[in-house]
Design a protein around this motif. Structure first.
Motif, mmCIF file in Angstrom:
data_model
loop_
_atom_site.group_PDB
_atom_site.id
_atom_site.type_symbol
_atom_site.label_atom_id
_atom_site.label_comp_id
_atom_site.label_asym_id
_atom_site.label_seq_id
_atom_site.Cartn_x
_atom_site.Cartn_y
_atom_site.Cartn_z
ATOM 1 N N ILE A 117 -2.131 -26.355 7.262
ATOM 2 C CA ILE A 117 -3.308 -24.369 7.338
ATOM 3 C C ILE A 117 -2.944 -23.554 8.434
ATOM 4 N N ARG A 118 -2.822 -24.024 9.309
ATOM 5 C CA ARG A 118 -2.548 -23.246 10.245
ATOM 6 C C ARG A 118 -1.096 -22.938 9.602
ATOM 7 N N TYR A 119 -0.228 -23.143 9.261
ATOM 8 C CA TYR A 119 1.209 -22.619 8.915
ATOM 9 C C TYR A 119 0.301 -21.481 7.751
ATOM 10 N N LEU A 120 -0.364 -22.425 6.300
ATOM 11 C CA LEU A 120 -0.392 -21.931 5.268
ATOM 12 C C LEU A 120 -1.013 -20.241 6.296
ATOM 13 N N SER A 121 -2.158 -20.676 6.813
ATOM 14 C CA SER A 121 -3.329 -19.153 7.092
ATOM 15 C C SER A 121 -2.199 -17.763 8.454
ATOM 16 N N ILE A 122 -1.373 -17.920 8.490
ATOM 17 C CA ILE A 122 -0.423 -17.365 9.281
ATOM 18 C C ILE A 122 0.743 -16.752 8.087
ATOM 19 N N LEU A 123 0.594 -17.591 7.197
ATOM 20 C CA LEU A 123 2.024 -16.492 5.998
ATOM 21 C C LEU A 123 1.071 -15.932 4.630
ATOM 22 N N LEU A 124 -0.352 -16.200 5.130
ATOM 23 C CA LEU A 124 -1.002 -15.128 4.148
ATOM 24 C C LEU A 124 -1.730 -14.456 4.819
ATOM 25 N N ILE A 125 -1.601 -14.702 6.278
ATOM 26 C CA ILE A 125 -2.162 -12.724 6.566
ATOM 27 C C ILE A 125 -0.986 -11.934 6.680
ATOM 28 N N ILE A 126 0.102 -12.928 7.074
ATOM 29 C CA ILE A 126 1.565 -11.433 6.999
ATOM 30 C C ILE A 126 1.386 -11.186 5.663
ATOM 31 N N TRP A 127 1.375 -11.982 4.448
ATOM 32 C CA TRP A 127 1.552 -11.669 3.070
ATOM 33 C C TRP A 127 0.685 -9.790 2.990
ATOM 34 N N PHE A 128 -0.627 -10.396 3.419
ATOM 35 C CA PHE A 128 -1.904 -9.825 3.250
ATOM 36 C C PHE A 128 -1.737 -7.933 4.166
ATOM 37 N N PHE A 171 5.688 4.081 -0.515
ATOM 38 C CA PHE A 171 5.518 4.443 -2.535
ATOM 39 C C PHE A 171 5.999 2.078 -2.442
ATOM 40 N N TRP A 172 7.581 2.467 -1.500
ATOM 41 C CA TRP A 172 8.071 1.531 -1.995
ATOM 42 C C TRP A 172 7.828 -0.024 -1.513
ATOM 43 N N PHE A 173 6.699 -0.471 -0.202
ATOM 44 C CA PHE A 173 6.417 -1.794 -0.344
ATOM 45 C C PHE A 173 5.296 -1.774 -1.223
ATOM 46 N N ALA A 174 4.702 -1.239 -1.807
ATOM 47 C CA ALA A 174 3.703 -0.918 -2.900
ATOM 48 C C ALA A 174 4.171 -1.649 -4.402
ATOM 49 N N GLN A 175 5.326 -0.792 -4.806
ATOM 50 C CA GLN A 175 6.061 -1.019 -5.593
ATOM 51 C C GLN A 175 7.303 -2.242 -5.541
ATOM 52 N N GLN A 176 7.715 -2.670 -4.921
ATOM 53 C CA GLN A 176 8.431 -3.933 -4.469
ATOM 54 C C GLN A 176 8.286 -4.495 -3.155
ATOM 55 N N GLY A 177 8.589 -3.740 -1.935
ATOM 56 C CA GLY A 177 8.212 -4.212 -0.477
ATOM 57 C C GLY A 177 7.753 -5.574 -1.111
ATOM 58 N N SER A 178 6.479 -5.785 -0.815
ATOM 59 C CA SER A 178 5.693 -6.867 -0.796
ATOM 60 C C SER A 178 5.809 -7.892 -1.389
ATOM 61 N N VAL A 217 1.264 -7.056 4.407
ATOM 62 C CA VAL A 217 2.814 -6.904 3.642
ATOM 63 C C VAL A 217 2.057 -6.019 3.084
ATOM 64 N N SER A 218 1.533 -6.824 2.008
ATOM 65 C CA SER A 218 0.904 -5.827 0.685
ATOM 66 C C SER A 218 -0.357 -5.362 0.465
ATOM 67 N N TYR A 219 -1.464 -5.442 1.956
ATOM 68 C CA TYR A 219 -2.053 -4.448 0.874
ATOM 69 C C TYR A 219 -2.379 -3.576 2.733
ATOM 70 N N GLY A 220 -1.991 -3.792 3.540
ATOM 71 C CA GLY A 220 -1.400 -3.131 5.294
ATOM 72 C C GLY A 220 -0.845 -1.735 4.789
ATOM 73 N N ASP A 277 0.165 6.371 3.939
ATOM 74 C CA ASP A 277 0.574 7.740 4.070
ATOM 75 C C ASP A 277 1.821 7.578 5.357
ATOM 76 N N ALA A 278 1.051 7.057 6.418
ATOM 77 C CA ALA A 278 2.286 7.206 7.279
ATOM 78 C C ALA A 278 3.165 6.477 7.517
ATOM 79 N N LEU A 279 3.581 5.823 6.322
ATOM 80 C CA LEU A 279 4.833 4.974 5.756
ATOM 81 C C LEU A 279 5.432 5.920 5.231
ATOM 82 N N ASN A 280 4.787 6.776 4.617
ATOM 83 C CA ASN A 280 5.473 8.135 3.307
ATOM 84 C C ASN A 280 6.407 8.706 3.833
ATOM 85 N N ASP A 281 5.846 9.218 5.122
ATOM 86 C CA ASP A 281 7.054 9.394 6.406
ATOM 87 C C ASP A 281 8.583 9.356 6.518
ATOM 88 N N ILE A 282 8.224 8.245 6.298
ATOM 89 C CA ILE A 282 9.807 7.965 6.311
ATOM 90 C C ILE A 282 10.026 6.982 4.942
#
Length: 85
Positions: A15-26, A52-59, A28-31, A38-43
């Motif tokens: 459960i600890r592993y799952l929690s950590i991995l789901l937080i990372i996924w959240f 845009f890349w994270f929203a479309q493919q990165g996650s 990356v995908s939502y954050g 907007d901050a990442l769009n400068d790169i």
């Protein structure tokens, strides 16, 4: 009784592993795809804005990588507690 303690420790670590991995996924995908877009769009990566890349493919790429990480962690956990075949 020792078997029950062993299985409880196994699931607690799982459960600890799952929690950590789901937080990372959240994060990356939502954050990265929505909150910090907007901050990442400068790169730019490959001519595309990073937000845009994270929203479309990165996650999705991160999700697939996390699946392989989870498999590796679970194989180690199975060996640690003697549940491997």
């Amino acid at each position: 009784m020792a078997d029950q303690n062993k299985s409880k420790a196994y699931w607690k670590e799982n459960i600890r592993y799952l929690s950590i991995l789901l937080i990372i996924w959240f994060l990356v995908s939502y954050g990265a795809g929505i909150i910090f877009k907007d901050a990442l769009n400068d790169i730019k990566v490959g001519g595309f804005k990073l937000g845009f890349w994270f929203a479309q493919q990165g996650s999705m790429y991160v999700f697939v990588i996390l699946i392989f990480v989870y498999v590796r962690l679970m194989n180690k956990l199975d060996k640690k507690y003697g549940y491997d075949e």
